[in-house]
Design a protein around this motif. Structure first.
Motif, PDB file in Angstrom:
ATOM      1  N   ASP A 160      37.381  61.625  -8.752  1.00 47.39           N
ATOM      2  CA  ASP A 160      36.161  62.099  -8.099  1.00 47.39           C
ATOM      3  C   ASP A 160      34.938  61.316  -8.541  1.00 47.39           C
ATOM      4  OD1 ASP A 160      37.313  63.939  -6.582  1.00 47.39           O
ATOM      5  OD2 ASP A 160      36.713  65.693  -7.773  1.00 47.39           O
ATOM      6  N   LEU A 161      34.948  60.895  -9.777  1.00 51.87           N
ATOM      7  CA  LEU A 161      33.780  60.222 -10.340  1.00 51.87           C
ATOM      8  C   LEU A 161      33.442  58.975  -9.527  1.00 51.87           C
ATOM      9  CD1 LEU A 161      31.675  59.890 -12.654  1.00 51.87           C
ATOM     10  CD2 LEU A 161      33.381  58.464 -13.794  1.00 51.87           C
ATOM     11  N   ILE A 162      34.459  58.169  -9.278  1.00 51.22           N
ATOM     12  CA  ILE A 162      34.220  56.923  -8.559  1.00 51.22           C
ATOM     13  C   ILE A 162      33.738  57.222  -7.144  1.00 51.22           C
ATOM     14  CG2 ILE A 162      35.301  54.780  -7.757  1.00 51.22           C
ATOM     15  CD1 ILE A 162      37.283  55.154 -10.161  1.00 51.22           C
ATOM     16  N   ARG A 163      34.367  58.237  -6.556  1.00 52.19           N
ATOM     17  CA  ARG A 163      33.988  58.647  -5.203  1.00 52.19           C
ATOM     18  C   ARG A 163      32.524  59.092  -5.158  1.00 52.19           C
ATOM     19  NH1 ARG A 163      39.036  61.297  -3.083  1.00 52.19           N
ATOM     20  NH2 ARG A 163      38.519  62.848  -4.643  1.00 52.19           N
ATOM     21  N   THR A 164      32.134  59.965  -6.074  1.00 50.58           N
ATOM     22  CA  THR A 164      30.756  60.480  -6.013  1.00 50.58           C
ATOM     23  C   THR A 164      29.736  59.416  -6.387  1.00 50.58           C
ATOM     24  OG1 THR A 164      31.062  61.373  -8.232  1.00 50.58           O
ATOM     25  CG2 THR A 164      31.261  62.926  -6.436  1.00 50.58           C
ATOM     26  N   GLN A 165      30.092  58.580  -7.326  1.00 45.01           N
ATOM     27  CA  GLN A 165      29.160  57.510  -7.698  1.00 45.01           C
ATOM     28  C   GLN A 165      28.986  56.537  -6.536  1.00 45.01           C
ATOM     29  OE1 GLN A 165      27.230  57.445 -10.429  1.00 45.01           O
ATOM     30  NE2 GLN A 165      28.186  59.373 -11.041  1.00 45.01           N
ATOM     31  N   SER A 166      30.061  56.306  -5.776  1.00 41.23           N
ATOM     32  CA  SER A 166      29.956  55.426  -4.615  1.00 41.23           C
ATOM     33  C   SER A 166      29.057  56.047  -3.559  1.00 41.23           C
ATOM     34  CB  SER A 166      31.335  55.176  -4.001  1.00 41.23           C
ATOM     35  OG  SER A 166      32.197  54.687  -4.978  1.00 41.23           O
ATOM     36  N   LYS A 167      29.247  57.347  -3.368  1.00 35.16           N
ATOM     37  CA  LYS A 167      28.430  58.091  -2.368  1.00 35.16           C
ATOM     38  C   LYS A 167      26.953  57.920  -2.669  1.00 35.16           C
ATOM     39  CE  LYS A 167      30.710  61.368   0.390  1.00 35.16           C
ATOM     40  NZ  LYS A 167      31.998  61.761  -0.220  1.00 35.16           N
ATOM     41  N   LYS A 168      26.598  57.952  -3.939  1.00 36.79           N
ATOM     42  CA  LYS A 168      25.209  57.880  -4.366  1.00 36.79           C
ATOM     43  C   LYS A 168      24.533  56.630  -3.792  1.00 36.79           C
ATOM     44  CE  LYS A 168      24.064  57.404  -8.916  1.00 36.79           C
ATOM     45  NZ  LYS A 168      24.271  57.758 -10.339  1.00 36.79           N
ATOM     46  N   TYR A 169      25.327  55.591  -3.619  1.00 37.11           N
ATOM     47  CA  TYR A 169      24.727  54.325  -3.190  1.00 37.11           C
ATOM     48  C   TYR A 169      25.016  54.010  -1.716  1.00 37.11           C
ATOM     49  CZ  TYR A 169      23.525  53.713  -8.011  1.00 37.11           C
ATOM     50  OH  TYR A 169      22.984  53.896  -9.234  1.00 37.11           O
ATOM     51  N   GLU A 170      25.636  54.990  -1.037  1.00 38.75           N
ATOM     52  CA  GLU A 170      25.890  54.779   0.378  1.00 38.75           C
ATOM     53  C   GLU A 170      24.576  54.856   1.148  1.00 38.75           C
ATOM     54  OE1 GLU A 170      28.708  57.583   1.911  1.00 38.75           O
ATOM     55  OE2 GLU A 170      30.347  56.496   0.907  1.00 38.75           O
ATOM     56  N   VAL A 171      24.396  53.964   2.127  1.00 35.50           N
ATOM     57  CA  VAL A 171      23.158  54.045   2.913  1.00 35.50           C
ATOM     58  C   VAL A 171      23.390  54.748   4.252  1.00 35.50           C
ATOM     59  CG1 VAL A 171      21.679  52.282   1.965  1.00 35.50           C
ATOM     60  CG2 VAL A 171      23.622  51.631   3.440  1.00 35.50           C
TER      61      VAL A 171
END
Ligand code: TRP
Length: 386
Positions: A375-386
């Motif tokens: 989940d960590l990688i998923r949520t951290q990726s979401k943070k930078y999604e435009v």
């Protein structure tokens, strides 16, 4: 579709949590241990070893871990590593000779479980220097060893490392002498703090004290408060029958009891303290049928007319009866030292698996499990999604 599989994953995880909690409720686990600084003596036997064997054979405990605490022994034996090394096998031989059965109890060497160091490191954040200074066991040991200001940090913090020993195995029950009660108390505090600050993954242990007063504090044969190698006042489990006999014959009794007819005193009388610790009803029938029980023997001694030698011979018979099977088992195992090391290696491996499981839970609760947490990688990726 992805949502569904995530949901399933979540429910599976929840199911596992429940299963884990049920397991914790079910399981009674023992952990205890000794510092390998010498052979074990009859004081160890009276105060802990025989109780451990009884607990092992009671079948009430799902797991039993017996730890040879070499790393802890090094905290005040820094310049003596060879002593610790040599005594591992002695302690292991004594354990097995007393009836600790490697099939039922896991025998392990503390230093081989590196997870314990990691746990100690994290627990250090949960304990203050002031709290350690207040620990009565640490306090009195600092005095005993004249450490004062020169106390090694590793020694000062050993209660934290002992908390790691206990919690790594999720021990519910820690059989110890009452000098160790402050250690269990400190462990409970660490567990409580961890479980409140992070997540409830650790188990609060209970101390289990053993036996009567005499068994808990068996004096040396010279009547001094404690058996110690340096005082030369111990009866070792590995002593020969002749050594045991000679030591008991030289035991401190009552200095006022000069003649058989003199009234004798029981307080501080080592022979009677040993009888309190080891004598059972059936011993009278076998070795001293003139007396019904220990009370009758004591009464006669106090009245006068009972000689020390007679009481000592009775004690010798009892101690030989207890020690002979231990001695014989030791002799057998001494012929196969590699087998003992193999037992310790296997036990340490098993202990390590258990400790690794706890450490993984601890790291997850402390949010330092980066690579296990998808989940960590998923949520951290979401943070930078435009
Ligand atoms: N401190 C104990 C002693 O000196 C030995 C020990 C180390 C221990 N780790 C432990 C005892 C964990 C009980 C639980 O005897």
């Amino acid at each position: 579709m992805e949502k569904e599989s995530m949901e399933r994953e979540r429910m599976e995880k929840e199911g596992m949590e429940i299963e884990k909690m049920e397991k914790l409720e079910r399981e009674k686990i023992i952990l205890t241990g000794d510092r390998p600084t010498g052979r074990l003596h009859v004081g160890h036997y009276a105060g802990s070893l025989r109780q451990r064997v009884a607990l092992q054979d009671s079948g009430e405990y799902q797991k039993i871990f017996i730890m040879i605490a070499d790393a802890q022994a090094l905290t005040d034996n820094i310049e003596n590593p060879e002593k610790v090394r040599q005594n591992i096998i002695e302690v292991a031989l004594d354990y097995i000779s007393c009836g600790l059965d490697p099939e039922k109890s896991t025998l392990l060497i503390q230093s081989q479980i590196s997870e314990l160091c990691e746990l100690t490191f994290y627990y250090m954040d949960l304990v203050t220097v002031a709290r350690l200074q207040r620990n009565p066991t640490v306090k009195s040991e600092i005095q005993m060893r004249n450490f004062e200001a020169s106390i090694p940090v590793g020694f000062f913090t050993y209660p934290i490392s002992q908390a790691a020993d206990i919690t790594a195995f999720k021990a519910t029950t820690v059989p110890v002498g009452d000098d160790q009660l402050p250690m269990i108390e400190q462990t409970r505090e660490i567990v409580h703090k961890f479980n409140t600050v992070y997540e409830p993954v650790l188990v609060e242990p209970e101390a289990l004290l053993s036996g009567n007063e005499a068994s808990k504090r068996l004096p040396g044969i010279d009547g001094k408060a404690k058996m110690s190698k340096s005082l030369g006042n111990c009866i070792y489990l590995a002593d020969t029958a002749d050594e045991v006999r000679a030591k008991i014959m030289s035991m401190y009794t009552d200095p006022l009891h000069l003649q058989v007819s003199d009234p004798g005193h029981l307080e501080g009388n080592t022979v009677f303290t040993y009888l309190d610790a080891f004598c059972r009803q059936e011993h009278f029938g076998r070795y001293l049928p003139d007396y019904a029980d220990l009370d009758e023997l004591k009464a006669h001694y106090q009245r006068g007319g009972l000689g020390d030698v007679k009481v000592k011979k009775f004690l010798i018979n009892i101690m030989q009866e207890i020690l002979e099977p231990i001695r014989n088992r030791r002799k057998e195992w001494e012929k196969d030292i590699p087998a003992i090391y193999e037992i310790l290696r296997k036990g340490s491996d098993e202990a390590r698996r258990m400790a690794a499981g706890t450490l993984a839970e601890v790291k997850s609760a402390m949010r330092i499990n980066y690579f296990e947490d998808t989940d960590l990688i998923r949520t951290q990726s979401k943070k930078y999604e435009v």
